[in-house]
Write an enzyme that holds these catalytic residues in place. Sequence first.
Site, PDB file in Angstrom:
ATOM      1  CG  PHE A  76      -6.216  -3.552   0.002  1.00  0.00           C
ATOM      2  CD1 PHE A  76      -6.142  -2.668  -1.063  1.00  0.00           C
ATOM      3  CD2 PHE A  76      -7.228  -3.381   0.936  1.00  0.00           C
ATOM      4  CE1 PHE A  76      -7.048  -1.629  -1.195  1.00  0.00           C
ATOM      5  CE2 PHE A  76      -8.134  -2.355   0.819  1.00  0.00           C
ATOM      6  CZ  PHE A  76      -8.049  -1.467  -0.266  1.00  0.00           C
ATOM      7  CG  ASP A 132      13.295   1.453  13.750  1.00  0.00           C
ATOM      8  OD1 ASP A 132      12.050   1.376  13.828  1.00  0.00           O
ATOM      9  OD2 ASP A 132      14.052   0.964  14.608  1.00  0.00           O
ATOM     10  CE1 TYR A 185      -2.004  -5.301  11.342  1.00  0.00           C
ATOM     11  CE2 TYR A 185      -4.314  -5.943  11.195  1.00  0.00           C
ATOM     12  CZ  TYR A 185      -3.209  -5.316  10.654  1.00  0.00           C
ATOM     13  OH  TYR A 185      -3.299  -4.708   9.419  1.00  0.00           O
ATOM     14  CG  LEU A 239      -1.874  -1.185   1.375  1.00  0.00           C
ATOM     15  CD1 LEU A 239      -2.722  -1.032   2.639  1.00  0.00           C
ATOM     16  CD2 LEU A 239      -2.759  -1.338   0.152  1.00  0.00           C
TER      17      LEU A 239
END
Length: 254
Positions: free
Chosen positions: A193, A57, A160, A17
Amino acid sequence: MNIQGHAALVTGGASGLGEATARALAAAGAKVAVLDVNFALAQKVATEIDGIACECDITSPDSVAAAIAKAAARHGPARILMNIAGIGTAKRVVQKDGSAAPLEDFARVINVNLVGTYNVSRLFAADCAKQPPLADGERGVMLFTASVAAFDGQVGQQAYSASKGGLVGMTLPMARDLPQHGIRVCTIAPGLFSTPLMKQLPEPVQQSLAASIPFPSRLGKPEEFAQLACHIVSNTHLNGEVIRLDGALRMAPR
């Protein structure tokens, strides 16, 4: 905000993405910095879009500050931030052997997806607030990338879902925090996706996941995410909003 001519930062811009968004912004005339831990891939994308690659990072204040400074030296101060970098994991709270899930796994996902996004955003906002205002007093816009898992996470997605739910919860207060600086904040919560991570799954599994999406019954295209990201930049009245981009998908427990 008119995208043309403005500097943009895209975290996670080397693939998936993030790559699609970096390419869409460049096609619209933005000067794009591709921020990613994978510097080789970031260089490849940056070269193809006439941008700049910055090894970054997002969990490290020093690394982010250095990347923003490097991008600004080439393109000028950024007015557009696309927070797309992130990681995923799935572990049950109680493992098959009866042990508890490792705390460090949970903490790592929260640190990258939530704390990392905040880290980049705070440093971007501090720089962006110093820029002269554009039309409507706007100085900049930032995007968070959440997930439908923020709303209906599946078995094993505690870390998550918590990290992405944190981004959803941070959207409005961040948007309310920055009006005096003319900085807008929105979030996209994508569904399933067709990304490099998804493509690692067996084809039958991908087809099964695609079939679970009401319409269109296919995996989302990274370009569709990028289109919405660019629209958020260009539509000045979008602020403090979380937009699901999922084809009306509602995830089952597993």
